[in-house]
Scaffold this active site. Structure first.
Site, PDB file in Angstrom:
ATOM      1  N   GLY A 166       0.846  -1.011   0.101  1.00 50.60           N
ATOM      2  CA  GLY A 166       0.167  -0.374  -0.295  1.00 50.60           C
ATOM      3  C   GLY A 166       0.488   1.319  -0.037  1.00 50.60           C
ATOM      4  O   GLY A 166       0.350   2.117  -0.243  1.00 50.60           O
ATOM      5  N   ASP A 180       0.160   2.799   4.010  1.00 49.75           N
ATOM      6  CA  ASP A 180      -1.189   3.994   4.082  1.00 49.75           C
ATOM      7  C   ASP A 180      -1.768   4.299   4.888  1.00 49.75           C
ATOM      8  O   ASP A 180      -1.863   5.914   4.801  1.00 49.75           O
ATOM      9  CB  ASP A 180      -1.640   3.285   2.291  1.00 49.75           C
ATOM     10  CG  ASP A 180      -2.172   1.524   2.967  1.00 49.75           C
ATOM     11  OD1 ASP A 180      -1.079   1.238   4.569  1.00 49.75           O
ATOM     12  OD2 ASP A 180      -1.529   0.697   1.932  1.00 49.75           O
ATOM     13  N   ASP A 206      -5.621   1.793  10.170  1.00 50.33           N
ATOM     14  CA  ASP A 206      -7.069   1.771  10.512  1.00 50.33           C
ATOM     15  C   ASP A 206      -7.445   1.233  12.040  1.00 50.33           C
ATOM     16  O   ASP A 206      -7.256   1.986  13.360  1.00 50.33           O
ATOM     17  CB  ASP A 206      -7.358   1.105   9.109  1.00 50.33           C
ATOM     18  CG  ASP A 206      -9.034   0.402   9.342  1.00 50.33           C
ATOM     19  OD1 ASP A 206      -9.934   1.121  10.272  1.00 50.33           O
ATOM     20  OD2 ASP A 206      -9.485   0.194   8.814  1.00 50.33           O
ATOM     21  N   LYS A 256      -7.577   6.633  10.041  1.00 51.25           N
ATOM     22  CA  LYS A 256      -9.134   6.004  10.389  1.00 51.25           C
ATOM     23  C   LYS A 256      -8.918   6.011  12.096  1.00 51.25           C
ATOM     24  O   LYS A 256      -8.850   4.907  12.345  1.00 51.25           O
ATOM     25  CB  LYS A 256      -9.321   5.455   9.360  1.00 51.25           C
ATOM     26  CG  LYS A 256     -10.342   5.426   8.969  1.00 51.25           C
ATOM     27  CD  LYS A 256     -11.137   3.955   8.875  1.00 51.25           C
ATOM     28  CE  LYS A 256     -10.524   3.850   6.949  1.00 51.25           C
ATOM     29  NZ  LYS A 256     -11.163   1.992   6.793  1.00 51.25           N
ATOM     30  N   PHE A 275     -14.044   2.791   3.494  1.00 51.38           N
ATOM     31  CA  PHE A 275     -13.007   1.698   2.640  1.00 51.38           C
ATOM     32  C   PHE A 275     -12.391   2.959   1.596  1.00 51.38           C
ATOM     33  O   PHE A 275     -13.097   3.529   0.279  1.00 51.38           O
ATOM     34  CB  PHE A 275     -13.574   0.906   2.707  1.00 51.38           C
ATOM     35  CG  PHE A 275     -12.596  -0.388   1.635  1.00 51.38           C
ATOM     36  CD1 PHE A 275     -11.787  -0.589   2.932  1.00 51.38           C
ATOM     37  CD2 PHE A 275     -11.980  -0.316   0.599  1.00 51.38           C
ATOM     38  CE1 PHE A 275     -11.329  -1.610   1.904  1.00 51.38           C
ATOM     39  CE2 PHE A 275     -11.404  -1.116  -0.025  1.00 51.38           C
ATOM     40  CZ  PHE A 275     -10.906  -1.825   1.065  1.00 51.38           C
ATOM     41  N   VAL A 276     -10.958   3.108   1.597  1.00 53.05           N
ATOM     42  CA  VAL A 276     -10.660   4.603   0.585  1.00 53.05           C
ATOM     43  C   VAL A 276      -9.944   3.242  -0.255  1.00 53.05           C
ATOM     44  O   VAL A 276      -9.274   2.504   0.153  1.00 53.05           O
ATOM     45  CB  VAL A 276      -9.943   5.400   1.034  1.00 53.05           C
ATOM     46  CG1 VAL A 276     -10.915   6.581   1.762  1.00 53.05           C
ATOM     47  CG2 VAL A 276      -8.653   5.376   2.082  1.00 53.05           C
ATOM     48  N   ASP A 284      -5.841  -0.930  -1.830  1.00 53.91           N
ATOM     49  CA  ASP A 284      -6.146  -1.618  -3.190  1.00 53.91           C
ATOM     50  C   ASP A 284      -7.662  -1.543  -3.070  1.00 53.91           C
ATOM     51  O   ASP A 284      -7.896  -1.465  -1.666  1.00 53.91           O
ATOM     52  CB  ASP A 284      -5.474  -2.193  -3.796  1.00 53.91           C
ATOM     53  CG  ASP A 284      -5.803  -3.570  -2.059  1.00 53.91           C
ATOM     54  OD1 ASP A 284      -5.234  -2.717  -0.699  1.00 53.91           O
ATOM     55  OD2 ASP A 284      -5.856  -5.366  -2.454  1.00 53.91           O
ATOM     56  N   ARG A 327      -4.335   0.024  -7.708  1.00 45.81           N
ATOM     57  CA  ARG A 327      -3.889   1.110  -6.288  1.00 45.81           C
ATOM     58  C   ARG A 327      -3.054   2.273  -7.056  1.00 45.81           C
ATOM     59  O   ARG A 327      -2.050   2.645  -7.302  1.00 45.81           O
ATOM     60  CB  ARG A 327      -2.620   0.193  -6.277  1.00 45.81           C
ATOM     61  CG  ARG A 327      -3.060  -1.068  -5.155  1.00 45.81           C
ATOM     62  CD  ARG A 327      -1.477  -2.155  -5.107  1.00 45.81           C
ATOM     63  NE  ARG A 327      -1.693  -2.881  -3.928  1.00 45.81           N
ATOM     64  CZ  ARG A 327      -2.525  -3.452  -2.578  1.00 45.81           C
ATOM     65  NH1 ARG A 327      -2.196  -1.994  -2.162  1.00 45.81           N
ATOM     66  NH2 ARG A 327      -2.374  -4.320  -2.232  1.00 45.81           N
TER      67      ARG A 327
END
Ligand code: 5GP
Length: 175
Positions: A45, A100, A103, A131, A152-153, A159, A165
């Site tokens: 990521g 990246d 979460d 997040k 969800f990004v 991805d 990506r």
């Protein structure tokens, strides 16, 4: 900007990403002056973020990578595995982990525990996206690009089932 039907909306444009990453690069270069930090990118990521961030680092540094796996589709499995490890010792090194998105924080909790046992002089986290609403582990990145809501990004390295990506911007995935 290329259109993709899987996006609900664009969150951060290429320009917003470029500008913020330049600021992060300046700040990190200032903080680590004279320390030759080792930037550890967490694959896959981090790839676009890592590459653009490194171009903004104006001090001597080293680069290395790890590949961790925990996600399946849009949910964290909570179980982390090391798929690729570092190629060098981090003993007495100043390490900056480049991720990246944070979460739940479970991936980085595992990684920090793992790296702390290897005798680094310091370890900090630089993440493009944070997040915090979904946090399950006490992970506090020192350098954060942007905070995002609990959505969800995708894009810019992030991805959905190994697609998207390559988008040059970040958007919210359409359910
Ligand atoms: P955590 O362990 O903090 O829950 O998750 C860390 C990893 O999950 C990130 O490095 C990223 O690969 C993936 N992840 C978490 N949230 C998202 C998201 O909103 N979109 C995508 N594409 N991946 C995410």
């Amino acid at each position: 900007m290329p259109e993709t039907p899987v996006l609900e909306r664009v969150l951060f444009s290429e320009k917003q990403l470029t500008d913020r990453i330049a600021e992060l690069g300046r700040q990190i270069s200032f903080d680590y002056k004279g320390k030759t930090p080792l930037f550890v990118g967490i694959l896959r990521g981090c790839i676009l973020f890592y590459s653009d961030l490194m171009k903004q680092i104006s001090i001597d540094c080293n680069m290395d990578f790890m590949c961790l796996s925990s996600y399946s589709g849009t949910t964290s499995t909570g179980q982390v595995r090391t798929m690729l490890d570092l190629h060098q010792s981090i003993k007495d090194r100043h390490v900056v982990v480049v991720e990246d998105i944070v979460d739940t924080g479970l991936t980085l909790e595992y990684l920090m525990g793992n790296l702390k046992n290897r005798g680094a002089a310091s370890i900090e986290i630089c993440c493009l996206l944070d997040k915090p609403a979904n946090r399950k582990a006490p992970i506090h990145p020192k350098y954060i690009g942007f905070q995002v809501e609990n959505e969800f990004v995708i894009g810019y390295g992030l991805d959905y089932n190994e697609l998207y990506r390559n988008l040059p911007y970040i958007g919210v995935f359409k359910k």
